[in-house]
Design a protein around this motif. Structure first.
Motif, PDB file in Angstrom:
ATOM      1  N   LYS A 333       0.766  -1.051  -0.009  1.00 31.11           N
ATOM      2  CA  LYS A 333      -0.055   0.070  -0.016  1.00 31.11           C
ATOM      3  C   LYS A 333       0.932   1.219  -0.015  1.00 31.11           C
ATOM      4  O   LYS A 333       0.704   2.279  -0.741  1.00 31.11           O
ATOM      5  CB  LYS A 333      -0.963   0.126   1.146  1.00 31.11           C
ATOM      6  CG  LYS A 333      -1.992  -1.109   1.112  1.00 31.11           C
ATOM      7  CD  LYS A 333      -3.095  -1.133   2.243  1.00 31.11           C
ATOM      8  CE  LYS A 333      -4.011  -1.981   2.283  1.00 31.11           C
ATOM      9  NZ  LYS A 333      -5.007  -1.948   3.244  1.00 31.11           N
ATOM     10  N   ASN A 336       2.304   1.741  -3.532  1.00 32.38           N
ATOM     11  CA  ASN A 336       1.164   1.802  -4.717  1.00 32.38           C
ATOM     12  C   ASN A 336       1.300   0.627  -5.151  1.00 32.38           C
ATOM     13  O   ASN A 336       1.139   0.391  -6.302  1.00 32.38           O
ATOM     14  CB  ASN A 336       1.086   2.944  -5.294  1.00 32.38           C
ATOM     15  CG  ASN A 336       0.048   3.074  -6.268  1.00 32.38           C
ATOM     16  OD1 ASN A 336      -1.223   2.632  -5.604  1.00 32.38           O
ATOM     17  ND2 ASN A 336       0.001   3.684  -7.210  1.00 32.38           N
ATOM     18  N   GLN A 343      -7.316  -5.542  -7.005  1.00 33.76           N
ATOM     19  CA  GLN A 343      -8.078  -4.980  -8.048  1.00 33.76           C
ATOM     20  C   GLN A 343      -8.410  -6.256  -9.210  1.00 33.76           C
ATOM     21  O   GLN A 343      -9.386  -6.034  -9.984  1.00 33.76           O
ATOM     22  CB  GLN A 343      -7.016  -4.157  -8.917  1.00 33.76           C
ATOM     23  CG  GLN A 343      -6.882  -2.909  -7.964  1.00 33.76           C
ATOM     24  CD  GLN A 343      -6.015  -1.841  -8.536  1.00 33.76           C
ATOM     25  OE1 GLN A 343      -6.357  -0.845  -9.333  1.00 33.76           O
ATOM     26  NE2 GLN A 343      -4.586  -1.856  -8.182  1.00 33.76           N
ATOM     27  N   THR A 348     -11.553  -1.604  -7.051  1.00 34.13           N
ATOM     28  CA  THR A 348     -11.072  -0.459  -7.961  1.00 34.13           C
ATOM     29  C   THR A 348      -9.922   0.201  -7.648  1.00 34.13           C
ATOM     30  O   THR A 348      -9.135   0.039  -6.494  1.00 34.13           O
ATOM     31  CB  THR A 348     -12.507   0.596  -8.029  1.00 34.13           C
ATOM     32  OG1 THR A 348     -12.171   1.310  -6.790  1.00 34.13           O
ATOM     33  CG2 THR A 348     -13.790  -0.227  -8.246  1.00 34.13           C
ATOM     34  N   ALA A 349      -9.140   0.858  -8.515  1.00 32.50           N
ATOM     35  CA  ALA A 349      -7.989   1.512  -8.628  1.00 32.50           C
ATOM     36  C   ALA A 349      -8.234   2.571  -7.172  1.00 32.50           C
ATOM     37  O   ALA A 349      -7.105   3.055  -6.642  1.00 32.50           O
ATOM     38  CB  ALA A 349      -7.596   2.354  -9.665  1.00 32.50           C
ATOM     39  N   ASP A 350      -9.278   3.096  -6.740  1.00 33.95           N
ATOM     40  CA  ASP A 350      -9.575   4.017  -5.836  1.00 33.95           C
ATOM     41  C   ASP A 350      -9.899   3.532  -4.457  1.00 33.95           C
ATOM     42  O   ASP A 350      -9.667   4.050  -3.480  1.00 33.95           O
ATOM     43  CB  ASP A 350     -10.784   4.744  -6.154  1.00 33.95           C
ATOM     44  CG  ASP A 350     -10.413   5.673  -7.426  1.00 33.95           C
ATOM     45  OD1 ASP A 350      -9.576   6.096  -7.808  1.00 33.95           O
ATOM     46  OD2 ASP A 350     -11.699   5.955  -8.095  1.00 33.95           O
ATOM     47  N   THR A 351     -10.186   2.133  -4.370  1.00 33.27           N
ATOM     48  CA  THR A 351     -10.678   1.719  -3.129  1.00 33.27           C
ATOM     49  C   THR A 351      -9.827   0.438  -2.596  1.00 33.27           C
ATOM     50  O   THR A 351      -9.946   0.273  -1.110  1.00 33.27           O
ATOM     51  CB  THR A 351     -12.136   1.017  -3.407  1.00 33.27           C
ATOM     52  OG1 THR A 351     -12.001  -0.047  -4.222  1.00 33.27           O
ATOM     53  CG2 THR A 351     -13.122   1.973  -3.508  1.00 33.27           C
ATOM     54  N   TRP A 352      -8.730  -0.140  -3.504  1.00 29.66           N
ATOM     55  CA  TRP A 352      -8.111  -1.304  -3.008  1.00 29.66           C
ATOM     56  C   TRP A 352      -7.114  -0.851  -1.772  1.00 29.66           C
ATOM     57  O   TRP A 352      -7.015  -1.729  -0.879  1.00 29.66           O
ATOM     58  CB  TRP A 352      -7.476  -2.007  -4.090  1.00 29.66           C
ATOM     59  CG  TRP A 352      -5.989  -1.087  -4.408  1.00 29.66           C
ATOM     60  CD1 TRP A 352      -6.053  -0.224  -5.549  1.00 29.66           C
ATOM     61  CD2 TRP A 352      -4.745  -1.315  -4.005  1.00 29.66           C
ATOM     62  NE1 TRP A 352      -4.835   0.342  -5.520  1.00 29.66           N
ATOM     63  CE2 TRP A 352      -3.836  -0.318  -4.822  1.00 29.66           C
ATOM     64  CE3 TRP A 352      -4.200  -1.909  -3.118  1.00 29.66           C
ATOM     65  CZ2 TRP A 352      -2.600  -0.400  -4.393  1.00 29.66           C
ATOM     66  CZ3 TRP A 352      -2.992  -1.960  -2.655  1.00 29.66           C
ATOM     67  CH2 TRP A 352      -2.163  -1.095  -3.450  1.00 29.66           C
ATOM     68  N   ARG A 353      -6.774   0.304  -1.881  1.00 24.75           N
ATOM     69  CA  ARG A 353      -5.799   0.907  -0.794  1.00 24.75           C
ATOM     70  C   ARG A 353      -6.731   0.949   0.652  1.00 24.75           C
ATOM     71  O   ARG A 353      -6.051   0.543   1.694  1.00 24.75           O
ATOM     72  CB  ARG A 353      -5.023   1.902  -1.086  1.00 24.75           C
ATOM     73  CG  ARG A 353      -3.934   1.748  -1.885  1.00 24.75           C
ATOM     74  CD  ARG A 353      -2.958   3.099  -2.120  1.00 24.75           C
ATOM     75  NE  ARG A 353      -3.833   4.191  -2.707  1.00 24.75           N
ATOM     76  CZ  ARG A 353      -3.848   4.078  -4.111  1.00 24.75           C
ATOM     77  NH1 ARG A 353      -3.220   3.251  -4.877  1.00 24.75           N
ATOM     78  NH2 ARG A 353      -4.835   4.902  -4.757  1.00 24.75           N
ATOM     79  N   GLN A 354      -7.883   0.954   0.578  1.00 28.24           N
ATOM     80  CA  GLN A 354      -8.773   1.177   1.637  1.00 28.24           C
ATOM     81  C   GLN A 354      -9.462  -0.129   2.099  1.00 28.24           C
ATOM     82  O   GLN A 354     -10.200  -0.181   2.987  1.00 28.24           O
ATOM     83  CB  GLN A 354      -9.884   2.276   1.369  1.00 28.24           C
ATOM     84  CG  GLN A 354      -9.552   3.579   1.346  1.00 28.24           C
ATOM     85  CD  GLN A 354      -8.612   4.270   0.400  1.00 28.24           C
ATOM     86  OE1 GLN A 354      -9.040   3.708  -0.971  1.00 28.24           O
ATOM     87  NE2 GLN A 354      -7.575   4.715   0.582  1.00 28.24           N
TER      88      GLN A 354
END
Length: 382
Positions: A333, A336, A343, A348-354
Motif C-alpha cells: 500500500k 502503490n 483489483q 477498484t483503483a480508488d478503493t483497493w488501498r482502503q
C-alpha cells in the motif's frame, strides 16, 4: 517390372535435395545467456552473448583453453541491429535455440522492457519461454563470472530454478519466463522477477575456477526480487516479503520459518500450505485464512516436547506468519503495489488501498523428527 520400379526410385533419389538446411555444430555460435544493458546518457544498448566453447565441455579435454563459455559484447542504438553486428566478431553463425536465460540490467528494467518484448516477439530466432533475471550488479561483471558444478552459467541458473520449483504447486517459485511478463501485464497484481547479486570481481583467468571458496566469486540468485508492473520495474522485495507474496498469491506450499518460544529458537518447515480468501464487499473487508502443517527442523529448547509445548510452537508460528503477511500488505500500500491482487478480484483503483485485510493463521505440528525430545545434560549449571 521390378527393374522399372528400381529405376524410378533411383531417379527420385537423384532429385532429392538432401539435408540442405542442416547445421554443423562447428559452424554455430551456441548462445546460452543473453544480457542487455543500456547507457542512460546516450541511450545506447549493450548486448552480451555467452557462447559455449564445446572443447571445454568435453570430458576428454586435454590441454588448451578451459573457459566453458566466451562472452561477446556489442554496442548499438537499436536492438534489431545486433544480429548483423555479431558477424563482425563471431566467426560462426549465431544460434539461439539452446538459450537458457535473459539477464537485464536494473537500468533497463526500470526504464521499461516493452520494446525488448516486442523485439523478441517479432524475431523468430529468439525465444519467449526462457527464464528472465534482473541484476543490480554491473552486467559486465555478471556476464564474466564463473559458476561451479555447472560449467555453463546459463545452465547454472536454470538448475537453481528447477530445485526451488519443487516447493510449489504451480511448478515454479516465481513466474520468471519472458512470456509470463507479457501475461502479467494484463493484471494489476505485480510480477516478481528474481534478482542476481554479484559481490566478486570479474575473473581475468580461468584459473579462478580452481578456488574452493566460491561464496565471494559466484553470483547469487533469488535473494531479492524485482517488482514489475505493466512491463516496468517499480521496485524490489526482500527475501521475506517475496516468500509471503508467493504464499498468499501463488499457492507456494513449502518454506522455512523461525519462531521463538521461551527465549529459544525453533526452525520449522511448512508443508501443504492452504490459503483461502473470503470477501465482505459491502464492508470493503477481506479475510485471508492460512493453514500449514509443520515439521520441526531444529529445536534449541532445553525441554521435552509435550503437547503444551507443541501448542506454544504452533501459536508462535501463527503470530509470525500473520505479522509478516500484514507487513507485506502494508508495504504494498505504501508503494502503490497491489501485492495481494485486490483489483483483479473486484476492488477498484480508488478503493483497493482502503480495503481492510485480516490474516487468520492456523497450524499443526505433524512431524517432530526421529527423536522428539532434545538431549540434555543433567546437573548442568546455568
Amino acid at each position: 517390372m521390378r527393374k522399372l520400379w528400381l529405376l524410378i526410385l533411383l531417379v527420385a533419389l537423384l532429385l532429392c535435395s538432401g539435408c540442405w538446411d542442416k547445421k554443423e555444430i562447428n559452424e554455430l555460435a551456441i548462445v546460452t545467456t543473453f544480457g542487455i544493458d543500456r547507457e542512460p546518457s546516450t541511450g545506447m544498448y549493450t548486448a552480451y552473448y555467452q557462447v559455449i566453447n564445446p572443447p571445454a565441455l568435453s570430458s576428454r579435454q586435454g590441454g588448451g583453453s578451459k573457459a566453458s563459455v566466451y562472452t561477446y559484447r556489442f554496442k548499438e542504438y537499436s536492438l534489431g541491429r545486433f544480429m548483423q553486428k555479431t558477424a563482425t566478431m563471431m566467426p560462426r553463425l549465431l544460434f539461439t535455440s539452446h538459450l537458457q536465460c535473459y539477464i537485464l540490467s536494473e537500468e533497463v528494467a526500470r526504464q521499461g522492457i516493452i520494446d525488448i518484448l516486442n523485439y523478441l516477439e517479432t524475431t523468430p530466432e529468439w525465444r519467449m519461454n526462457v527464464y528472465l533475471f534482473v541484476t543490480d550488479s554491473p552486467l559486465k561483471d555478471v556476464m564474466n563470472s564463473f559458476t561451479t558444478l555447472e560449467k555453463v552459467p546459463g545452465r547454472h541458473a536454470t538448475s537453481l530454478v528447477r530445485i526451488l520449483s519443487r516447493g510449489s504447486f504451480t511448478g515454479g517459485v516465481e513466474p520468471i519466463r519472458v512470456k509470463d511478463i507479457v501475461t502479467g501485464m494484463e493484471f494489476q497484481l505485480p510480477t516478481l522477477i528474481p534478482m542476481i547479486h554479484y559481490r566478486g570481481k570479474p575473473a581475468d583467468t580461468t584459473e579462478r575456477m580452481e578456488q574452493i571458496d566460491v561464496s565471494e566469486q559466484a553470483p547469487s540468485f533469488f535473494a531479492d526480487s524485482a517488482v514489475f508492473s505493466k512491463g516496468r520495474m517499480v521496485g524490489h522485495l526482500d527475501s521475506d516479503n517475496k516468500y509471503y507474496y508467493h504464499i498468499l498469491n501463488t499457492r507456494y506450499r513449502k518454506f522455512t520459518e523461525t519462531v521463538q518460544v521461551g527465549g529459544s529458537y525453533i526452525d520449522v518447515e511448512t508443508n501443504n500450505v492452504q490459503v483461502k480468501r473470503k470477501w465482505n464487499r459491502s464492508a470493503n473487508h477481506l479475510n485471508i485464512y492460512i493453514h500449514a502443517d509443520l515439521r520441526i527442523l531444529n529445536n534449541t529448547q532445553n525441554t521435552n516436547l509435550s503437547l503444551q509445548n507443541i501448542q506454544l510452537i504452533e501459536k508462535a508460528f501463527n503470530r509470525v506468519v500473520a505479522d509478516k503477511s500484514e507487513k507485506m500488505a502494508a508495504l504494498g500500500k505504501r508503494n502503490n503495489w497491489d501485492l495481494l491482487g485486490l483489483q483483479d478480484e473486484g476492488a477498484t483503483a480508488d478503493t483497493w488501498r482502503q480495503t481492510s485485510v485480516k490474516f487468520s493463521v492456523t497450524s499443526d505440528v505433524t512431524t517432530t523428527g526421529n527423536k522428539s525430545d532434545p538431549y540434555t545434560i543433567e546437573g548442568k549449571e546455568g
